[in-house]
Design a protein around this motif. Sequence first.
Motif, short mmCIF file in Angstrom:
data_model
loop_
_atom_site.label_atom_id
_atom_site.label_comp_id
_atom_site.label_asym_id
_atom_site.label_seq_id
_atom_site.Cartn_x
_atom_site.Cartn_y
_atom_site.Cartn_z
N ASP A 1 29.21 40.64 32.50
CA ASP A 1 28.79 41.69 31.57
C ASP A 1 29.74 42.88 31.59
N ALA A 2 30.12 43.31 32.79
CA ALA A 2 31.03 44.44 32.92
C ALA A 2 31.63 44.46 34.32
N VAL A 3 32.87 44.90 34.39
CA VAL A 3 33.51 45.12 35.69
C VAL A 3 33.22 46.57 36.06
N ARG A 4 32.82 46.79 37.31
CA ARG A 4 32.48 48.14 37.76
C ARG A 4 33.67 48.82 38.43
N ALA A 5 34.03 48.35 39.64
CA ALA A 5 35.09 49.01 40.41
C ALA A 5 35.51 48.11 41.56
N VAL A 6 36.61 48.47 42.18
CA VAL A 6 37.00 47.85 43.44
C VAL A 6 36.48 48.76 44.55
N GLU B 1 40.54 41.43 57.20
CA GLU B 1 41.49 41.67 56.13
C GLU B 1 40.78 41.83 54.78
N GLN B 2 39.64 41.17 54.65
CA GLN B 2 38.92 41.19 53.39
C GLN B 2 37.91 42.33 53.38
N LYS B 3 38.34 43.49 52.95
CA LYS B 3 37.45 44.64 52.88
C LYS B 3 37.29 45.15 51.46
N GLN B 4 38.14 44.70 50.55
CA GLN B 4 38.06 45.17 49.17
C GLN B 4 37.42 44.11 48.30
N TYR B 5 36.49 44.56 47.47
CA TYR B 5 35.72 43.67 46.62
C TYR B 5 35.68 44.21 45.20
N LEU B 6 35.85 43.32 44.24
CA LEU B 6 35.67 43.66 42.84
C LEU B 6 34.18 43.56 42.56
N THR B 7 33.59 44.64 42.07
CA THR B 7 32.16 44.61 41.73
C THR B 7 32.01 44.48 40.22
N PHE B 8 30.97 43.75 39.82
CA PHE B 8 30.71 43.52 38.41
C PHE B 8 29.22 43.31 38.22
N ILE C 1 38.63 40.70 46.44
CA ILE C 1 39.70 41.05 45.50
C ILE C 1 40.90 40.11 45.64
N LEU C 2 41.05 39.46 46.79
CA LEU C 2 42.20 38.58 46.99
C LEU C 2 42.16 37.36 46.07
N ALA C 3 40.98 36.96 45.61
CA ALA C 3 40.86 35.82 44.70
C ALA C 3 41.07 36.21 43.25
N VAL C 4 41.01 37.50 42.93
CA VAL C 4 41.10 37.97 41.55
C VAL C 4 42.57 38.08 41.14
N LYS C 5 42.90 37.39 40.04
CA LYS C 5 44.28 37.43 39.53
C LYS C 5 44.46 38.47 38.44
N GLU C 6 43.48 38.57 37.56
CA GLU C 6 43.54 39.60 36.51
C GLU C 6 42.19 39.71 35.81
N ILE C 7 42.05 40.77 35.05
CA ILE C 7 40.82 41.02 34.30
C ILE C 7 41.21 41.18 32.84
N THR D 1 32.16 43.46 28.09
CA THR D 1 32.25 42.10 28.61
C THR D 1 33.70 41.77 28.95
N CYS D 2 33.88 41.14 30.12
CA CYS D 2 35.22 40.81 30.59
C CYS D 2 35.30 39.37 31.05
N ILE D 3 36.52 38.88 31.09
CA ILE D 3 36.82 37.60 31.72
C ILE D 3 37.63 37.93 32.96
N VAL D 4 37.11 37.57 34.11
CA VAL D 4 37.82 37.80 35.38
C VAL D 4 38.49 36.48 35.74
N ILE D 5 39.80 36.50 35.81
CA ILE D 5 40.56 35.30 36.18
C ILE D 5 40.64 35.27 37.70
N VAL D 6 40.14 34.17 38.27
CA VAL D 6 40.13 34.02 39.72
C VAL D 6 40.86 32.73 40.10
#
Length: 176
Positions: free
Chosen positions: A116-121, A24-31, A42-48, A95-100
Amino acid sequence: MTKMPTTALSPVGETALALSLTEEQKQYLTFTLGEEVFATGILAVKEILRYGTITEVPMTHPCLIGMINLRGRVVPIIDLALRLGRKAVDIGKRTCIVIVEVKSGESSIEMGIVVDAVRAVLDIPVAKIDPPPAFGIHLHHDYMLGVSRLDDLFVVILDLARILAMDELVALMAAR
């Protein structure tokens, strides 16, 4: 479930990796942190959030850079680079704050990580994820779920639940 690669892991390590990286876990937020690319499920990420004002908390470990008020909730903010033993994140335009949301026993807690930066999912199939190497990456082995090579991009998949475990953070604060 897809069969996991069997490079240099004990059967217990293979089982842990397989359980952590489910189909089920195939999508990842890269940074990025410095020049390195990391990912988290990505399932742990609430917002950026765009990096903004953070209220400092005195007498805490340097990796806990403060707190923010997020729609009435107090959310602790961790400099992920410092937590991983690297130089602090250089605050810039990207620069971002990733809420997890991190599980801690039966409960969960929201935390912010500064990157430092969010790249992509990215979609990363389980078959393209190798176990963490025993050497070559300057990161605590227990903090990695695996590594993946996508075209010319080398991505380290982090275990944020372990990196942000409350007992470890409390121990860091006490050692200060």
